[in-house]
Motif scaffolding. Structure first.
Motif, PDB file in Angstrom:
ATOM      1  N   GLY A  24       0.923  -1.118   0.105  1.00  0.00           N
ATOM      2  CA  GLY A  24       0.146   0.043   0.063  1.00  0.00           C
ATOM      3  C   GLY A  24       0.783   1.135  -0.045  1.00  0.00           C
ATOM      4  O   GLY A  24       1.920   1.269   0.102  1.00  0.00           O
ATOM      5  N   PRO A  25       0.323   2.426  -0.086  1.00  0.00           N
ATOM      6  CA  PRO A  25       1.051   3.694  -0.245  1.00  0.00           C
ATOM      7  C   PRO A  25       1.689   3.912   1.155  1.00  0.00           C
ATOM      8  O   PRO A  25       2.777   4.373   1.182  1.00  0.00           O
ATOM      9  CB  PRO A  25      -0.127   4.689  -0.175  1.00  0.00           C
ATOM     10  N   TRP A  26       1.214   3.311   2.033  1.00  0.00           N
ATOM     11  CA  TRP A  26       1.826   3.743   3.632  1.00  0.00           C
ATOM     12  C   TRP A  26       3.264   3.017   3.681  1.00  0.00           C
ATOM     13  O   TRP A  26       4.075   3.351   4.296  1.00  0.00           O
ATOM     14  CB  TRP A  26       0.937   3.339   4.708  1.00  0.00           C
ATOM     15  N   ALA A  35      10.347   4.386   1.718  1.00  0.00           N
ATOM     16  CA  ALA A  35      11.167   5.806   1.204  1.00  0.00           C
ATOM     17  C   ALA A  35      11.907   6.546   2.262  1.00  0.00           C
ATOM     18  O   ALA A  35      12.929   7.123   2.368  1.00  0.00           O
ATOM     19  CB  ALA A  35      10.327   6.689   0.516  1.00  0.00           C
ATOM     20  N   VAL A  36      11.307   6.606   3.737  1.00  0.00           N
ATOM     21  CA  VAL A  36      11.632   7.517   4.743  1.00  0.00           C
ATOM     22  C   VAL A  36      12.976   6.715   5.146  1.00  0.00           C
ATOM     23  O   VAL A  36      13.920   7.238   5.558  1.00  0.00           O
ATOM     24  CB  VAL A  36      10.507   7.749   5.957  1.00  0.00           C
ATOM     25  N   LEU A  37      12.950   5.415   5.352  1.00  0.00           N
ATOM     26  CA  LEU A  37      14.126   4.521   5.936  1.00  0.00           C
ATOM     27  C   LEU A  37      15.357   4.826   5.050  1.00  0.00           C
ATOM     28  O   LEU A  37      16.434   4.674   5.633  1.00  0.00           O
ATOM     29  CB  LEU A  37      13.664   2.993   6.115  1.00  0.00           C
ATOM     30  N   VAL A  38      14.850   4.676   3.626  1.00  0.00           N
ATOM     31  CA  VAL A  38      15.977   4.736   2.836  1.00  0.00           C
ATOM     32  C   VAL A  38      16.740   6.151   2.743  1.00  0.00           C
ATOM     33  O   VAL A  38      17.994   6.103   2.901  1.00  0.00           O
ATOM     34  CB  VAL A  38      15.625   4.514   1.231  1.00  0.00           C
ATOM     35  N   ILE A  39      15.987   7.071   2.882  1.00  0.00           N
ATOM     36  CA  ILE A  39      16.483   8.579   3.077  1.00  0.00           C
ATOM     37  C   ILE A  39      17.364   8.690   4.262  1.00  0.00           C
ATOM     38  O   ILE A  39      18.472   9.280   4.363  1.00  0.00           O
ATOM     39  CB  ILE A  39      15.263   9.538   2.939  1.00  0.00           C
TER      40      ILE A  39
END
Length: 80
Positions: free
Chosen positions: A5-7, A13-17
């Motif tokens: 899902g989008p969440w 994405a936040v973890l990768v950043i």
């Protein structure tokens, strides 16, 4: 357990950043863009080579050369 899902995408994405940082990710994306550009350039050059190929076969020099070579070999075998 349907799918991603989008969440989940936002969390990843936040973890990768957080792990790699913005600078490292932007450098990586630049390398990906260069790779895509190089791939497209290669595909375009390959298509041009394929379109030029029939023009090169029209002079029949390769086929004549092969026939002459095979005739020379057969005459050499008969002489021996």
């Amino acid at each position: 357990m349907g799918g991603i899902g989008p969440w989940q995408i936002i969390i990843v994405a936040v973890l990768v950043i957080l792990l790699f940082g913005r600078g490292k990710i932007s450098h990586l994306m630049g390398d990906v863009a260069k790779g895509i550009t190089s791939f497209r350039k290669g595909m375009k050059e390959g298509a041009e080579e394929l379109s030029d190929e029939p023009k090169n076969l029209s002079n029949n020099s390769t086929i004549d050369g092969e026939v002459v070579k095979s005739e020379e070999k057969s005459s050499e075998k008969s002489d021996a």
